[in-house]
Every structure is written in structure tokens, then in C-alpha cells.
Write a protein that holds these residues in place. Structure first.
Motif, mmCIF file in Angstrom:
data_model
loop_
_atom_site.group_PDB
_atom_site.id
_atom_site.type_symbol
_atom_site.label_atom_id
_atom_site.label_comp_id
_atom_site.label_asym_id
_atom_site.label_seq_id
_atom_site.Cartn_x
_atom_site.Cartn_y
_atom_site.Cartn_z
ATOM 1 N N CYS A 65 -2.153 0.786 -2.894
ATOM 2 C CA CYS A 65 -1.196 1.127 -1.835
ATOM 3 C C CYS A 65 0.215 0.635 -2.163
ATOM 4 O O CYS A 65 0.407 -0.542 -2.462
ATOM 5 N N ALA A 68 2.814 1.652 0.095
ATOM 6 C CA ALA A 68 3.584 1.971 1.300
ATOM 7 C C ALA A 68 4.261 0.718 1.864
ATOM 8 O O ALA A 68 4.046 -0.397 1.384
ATOM 9 N N GLU A 69 5.072 0.932 2.901
ATOM 10 C CA GLU A 69 6.008 -0.090 3.369
ATOM 11 C C GLU A 69 5.364 -1.432 3.726
ATOM 12 O O GLU A 69 5.865 -2.490 3.319
ATOM 13 N N CYS A 73 2.572 -2.768 2.788
ATOM 14 C CA CYS A 73 2.102 -3.455 1.586
ATOM 15 C C CYS A 73 3.282 -3.906 0.724
ATOM 16 O O CYS A 73 3.203 -4.947 0.069
ATOM 17 N N CYS A 100 -0.546 4.155 2.151
ATOM 18 C CA CYS A 100 -1.244 3.589 3.311
ATOM 19 C C CYS A 100 -2.732 3.904 3.306
ATOM 20 O O CYS A 100 -3.150 5.059 3.264
ATOM 21 N N LEU A 101 -3.482 2.833 3.350
ATOM 22 C CA LEU A 101 -4.945 2.914 3.415
ATOM 23 C C LEU A 101 -5.445 2.452 4.780
ATOM 24 O O LEU A 101 -6.644 2.243 4.964
ATOM 25 N N GLY A 102 -4.524 2.259 5.711
ATOM 26 C CA GLY A 102 -4.918 1.819 7.049
ATOM 27 C C GLY A 102 -5.311 0.350 7.102
ATOM 28 O O GLY A 102 -6.025 -0.073 8.010
ATOM 29 N N CYS A 140 -2.907 -2.224 6.727
ATOM 30 C CA CYS A 140 -1.550 -2.726 6.556
ATOM 31 C C CYS A 140 -1.405 -4.234 6.774
ATOM 32 O O CYS A 140 -0.628 -4.886 6.092
ATOM 33 N N ALA A 162 -3.132 -3.826 -0.430
ATOM 34 C CA ALA A 162 -4.458 -3.246 -0.277
ATOM 35 C C ALA A 162 -4.734 -2.231 -1.376
ATOM 36 O O ALA A 162 -3.819 -1.639 -1.948
HETATM 37 S S1 FES Z 1 0.854 0.100 4.003
HETATM 38 FE FE1 FES Z 1 -0.719 -0.467 2.646
HETATM 39 S S2 FES Z 1 -2.489 -0.237 3.806
HETATM 40 FE FE2 FES Z 1 -0.931 0.483 5.125
#
Ligand code: FES
Length: 169
Positions: A93, A95-96, A98, A132-134, A136, A141
Motif C-alpha cells: 500500500c 496510499a495517504e 500508509c 488502500c487495503l482498508g 489504514c 500495510a
Molecule cells: S492507506 Fe494503506 S491501508 Fe489504507
């Protein structure tokens, strides 16, 4: 994970025709060719492990689209691969949330210590960056073989990679 079969033009053509027929049955005969594009690409990837570059002209011709249109969609969506993944898929992941918890440092470590840049395969392990893997609150992750990993740091990543290398294909 089982090995994906080699690209086969006849099988791909049959798959594409089946997906177009399914899209027409659902949306009606007037549906634009692009309506079936995503189902066709997903079907190809499910069958061959990727959307092989050889499939693009076939897809474009079947759906009356340009190859540039098809290539644009394949490259836009991170889920589509142009080469099959290795036996072990590491979805990491970026995304933001993480990022706020240090995933960029871990991403750099994966690349530097294990030669696993985004989209690269080494020793049967493919790193695929996802957004995003949910999970966060517990980042950084990753998802490996359906197992969600949390709070990754360099040591955890080293142990993970060693374990995957030791587990065979
Ligand atoms: S930002 Fe990484 S799991 Fe949601």
C-alpha cells in the motif's frame, strides 16, 4: 498460486467474443464497444495472468477501438499487468494513510535491499503497489497470498521476503 498459461491467440479471441456477447446480453445490442472493454481485460488477465501486449490489437479490433484507447485503459488501471506476476504477489500500500505511517521508507527498502521496485519481480516475488487495503490505522500495510500484513517495518519486510523465498513457488 498456480502458474498462468501462456498467451494463446485463439483462446484469447474466444474469450473476447464471449465477453462481448455477455455485455450485449446485459446492456443490449446497441451497447458501444467500449462497454465490454473492462470485462474483456479482466477476463484476459484472469486467464493469462496479465493483459499481454499481443492481446491489444485483438481487443481493439474486436471492440472497434483504437489500440491507443485499449493501451490507455490498461496503463491507467493499476490492477492490469502487462506481464504475469510471480508465484508470490506482494501488494504494497502506497496510499495517504500508509504514507503518513512510513510506507515510502519501506518502499525504498524493498527496492534497495531486495531489488523489488514497484511492478518488479525478483525470486518469484512480484511487488505491486496498491492504493488502500482498508487497513489504514495499522499501516504500512500489505497483502500477500490473501494475508493482510500490518505495521510493516524494515525487519518485518526482510522476514517476509526471506519466508517467501524459502516457501518455493
Ligand atoms: S492507506 Fe494503506 S491501508 Fe489504507
Amino acid at each position: 498460486m498456480t502458474q498462468a498459461p501462456e498467451f494463446d491467440e485463439a483462446a484469447a479471441d474466444a474469450l473476447i467474443r464471449a465477453e462481448i456477447a455477455a455485455a450485449r446480453a446485459f446492456y443490449g445490442e446497441d451497447a458501444h464497444g467500449a462497454t465490454a472493454l473492462l470485462p474483456v481485460l479482466h477476463a484476459l488477465q484472469a486467464r493469462f495472468g496479465c493483459v499481454a501486449p499481443q492481446a491489444l490489437p485483438l481487443v481493439a479490433q474486436s471492440l472497434n477501438l483504437s489500440q491507443a484507447d485499449v493501451r490507455g485503459v490498461v496503463s491507467f488501471y493499476h490492477d492490469f499487468r502487462e506481464a504475469p506476476a510471480g508465484p508470490h504477489l506482494l501488494q504494497f500500500c502506497r496510499a495517504e494513510a500508509c504514507q503518513a505511517r512510513g510506507c515510502e521508507r519501506i518502499a525504498a527498502h524493498l527496492e534497495r535491499a531486495h531489488g523489488l521496485g514497484a511492478g518488479e519481480t525478483r525470486s518469484g516475488i512480484t511487488r505491486e503497489d496498491v492504493y488502500c487495503l482498508g487497513n489504514c490505522a495499522l499501516g504500512p500495510a500489505a497483502l500477500v497470498g490473501g494475508r493482510l500484513l500490518a505495521n510493516l517495518d524494515e525487519a518485518a519486510v526482510d522476514a517476509l521476503i526471506a519466508g517467501l523465498k524459502g516457501s518455493g513457488p
